[in-house]
Design an enzyme around this catalytic site. Structure first.
Site, short mmCIF file in Angstrom:
data_model
loop_
_atom_site.label_atom_id
_atom_site.label_comp_id
_atom_site.label_asym_id
_atom_site.label_seq_id
_atom_site.Cartn_x
_atom_site.Cartn_y
_atom_site.Cartn_z
N HIS A 160 36.24 41.68 34.32
CA HIS A 160 37.60 41.62 34.86
C HIS A 160 38.24 40.31 34.46
O HIS A 160 37.57 39.32 34.15
CB HIS A 160 37.59 41.77 36.39
CG HIS A 160 37.14 40.54 37.14
ND1 HIS A 160 38.02 39.59 37.59
CD2 HIS A 160 35.91 40.12 37.48
CE1 HIS A 160 37.34 38.62 38.20
NE2 HIS A 160 36.06 38.92 38.14
N CYS A 161 39.59 40.32 34.45
CA CYS A 161 40.35 39.10 34.22
C CYS A 161 41.15 38.83 35.48
O CYS A 161 40.77 39.29 36.57
CB CYS A 161 41.24 39.24 32.99
SG CYS A 161 42.46 40.56 33.12
N ALA A 162 42.25 38.11 35.39
CA ALA A 162 43.00 37.73 36.58
C ALA A 162 43.63 38.92 37.28
O ALA A 162 43.79 38.92 38.50
CB ALA A 162 44.08 36.73 36.21
#
Length: 467
Positions: free
Chosen positions: A26-28
């Site tokens: 996942h990213c932000a």
């Protein structure tokens, strides 16, 4: 069962089940999944899940937008099912292994130049700021004229704006060695050899003030200040040579012989063969690009502004980094940036029209932040999350980009840098072109927005596409 746990289960089921998920990251704002078979993904089902604000494929990853904070909680729930986890950067590397050979080659090419871009962005901003403060109107505010500016100040600004391009071959060779598995410091030194002060300066030779050195009476040798392709080819071959030598030289001699032989062989090859040949190739490419960008009647602006975001969809747009670097290194300006920024602005305008016109709270929650992202120069969320999803908004964005590019070409807009567009890109046009830059971008946004509002989107069409 908690709501987030239920969402995690629904996501897993909608993307084809546990067996179809290879890894999770996942990213932000987004949950990023590597899947074995993307045909098993039920796109409608994914988009109907609570808290999902959109989902799309990009760079080999299936990315589901949840938003800041929420994505962390969903990720924690998904990982409870025992999937292989990766960092976002690790998963990107995994994704690069997929796709056609051409796509992998272009991604690798991009990997070489992307790490260099930040310093070129900074250099472009320095050029823009210098252009701003050297304008007569600005100096007049302080009771000065251009002739009053200190020579030492001018010298300092040259240090800021010229250093990255003078030593560009060193940066390119360093990055190429790193990407292809060589020792980066060896690549750095090899690149520095290409711009050694012992060699005739390339710019002085081009100006006719200095003559090149001729080896064996017919091989012209000069420094390769601001060159890209010779350093890239030298770095590629040098990294392969170093890896070859390391496998064959005994460990006890590796520290001494491998760097010595790599630099010895590559310095000869680079200066006598690679440099002269590929410097000519580089000049041909640059000349062809310059001709295309200078086509009359705004033709180049229409083509590049209209087609740029189609190229972004393929993920191979990073190949144009080399072109922009060449333009900046030789001419210290970049007309390509001025055209393609209109393409990004237009996609932002199309997404904004969808956000304002739709009555769907869920679509608004996706479209507004996607539009903002595009106004900041990152168009993928707008393209994959909204515009391509409904088709016509993307087409209207292409038309807006072509119109903006047309006027950008007619007005002769040229940025002082690269890699930043739309709102941040304004800083590249402080050289007296900022109002023209704002005009062409507003025009691109307005055309895409109006066309999308009138012809490109309706909630009725949205419902029909979901049936």
């Amino acid at each position: 069962m908690s709501e987030n746990r239920q969402i995690a289960e629904e996501v897993i089921e909608a993307v084809g089940g546990k067996d179809n998920i290879e890894s999770v990251a996942h990213c932000a704002t987004r949950l990023r999944l590597m899947v074995a078979d993307k045909s098993k993904i039920d796109q409608e089902k994914v988009e109907s899940i609570a808290k999902v604000k959109g989902a799309f494929f990009n760079s080999g990853q299936y990315q589901i937008i949840f938003g800041t904070g929420t994505v962390n909680r969903i990720y924690d729930e998904v990982t409870q099912f025992g999937f292989t986890t990766r960092s976002a950067s690790e998963q990107k590397k995994e994704a690069r292994k997929k796709g056609s050979r051409l796509q992998r080659m272009i991604r690798t090419f991009g990997d070489v130049f992307v790490p260099i871009i930040p310093v070129l962005v900074a250099t472009g901003l320095f050029m823009g700021v210098r252009g701003l403060v050297m304008q007569e109107q600005i100096l007049g505010l302080f009771g000065m004229k251009p002739d009053d500016v200190s020579e030492n100040f001018i010298l300092y600004t040259q240090v800021l704006t010229d250093t990255a391009f003078i030593f560009l071959p060193a940066l390119v060779a360093w990055s190429t060695f790193k990407v292809f598995g060589g020792t980066p410091i060896i690549g750095l030194v090899l690149g520095l050899m290409l711009v050694s002060p012992s060699l005739p300066n390339a710019w002085d030779v081009a100006g006719g003030d200095v003559k090149p050195i001729h080896f064996f009476g017919f091989i012209p040798v000069v420094g390769y200040q601001a060159s890209v392709i010779p350093a890239f080819i030298a770095g590629l071959i040098g990294a392969k040579l170093e890896k070859y030598l390391r496998k064959r030289i005994p460990e006890i001699l590796d520290l001494i012989l491998t760097p010595f032989l790599t630099l010895l062989v590559m310095s000869v090859l680079s200066l006598l063969i690679i440099g002269p040949i590929f410097h000519s190739v580089e000049q041909w490419i640059l000349s062809a690009a310059t001709v295309i960008l200078s086509w009359p009647y705004g033709i180049s602006g229409i083509l590049l502004g209209g087609l740029n975001q189609l190229i972004v969809i393929t993920g191979v747009h990073h190949i144009f980094n080399m072109l922009e670097i060449q333009l900046l290194s030789k001419y210290h300006d970049n007309p390509y940036n001025a055209i393609v920024t209109c393409a990004a602005a237009a996609q932002a305008g199309a997404t904004l029209a969808v956000a304002l016109k739709t009555k769907s709270a869920k679509l608004k929650a996706l479209a507004f932040p996607s539009s903002l992202s595009a106004f900041l120069g990152i168009t993928e969320p707008a393209i994959f999350g909204v515009n391509l999803r409904y088709g016509k908004p993307f087409l209207m964005g292409l038309i807006g980009g072509a119109v903006g590019g047309f006027f950008s070409s007619l007005l002769g807009l040229k940025g002082t840098g690269m890699a930043i567009t739309v709102l941040p890109g304004t800083l590249l046009y402080l050289n007296g072109q900022v109002f023209q830059y704002i005009f062409v971008n507003l025009l691109a946004v307005a055309v895409a927005f109006i066309l999308t509002w009138w012809f490109g989107y309706s909630d009725d069409a949205k419902e029909e596409s979901n049936e």
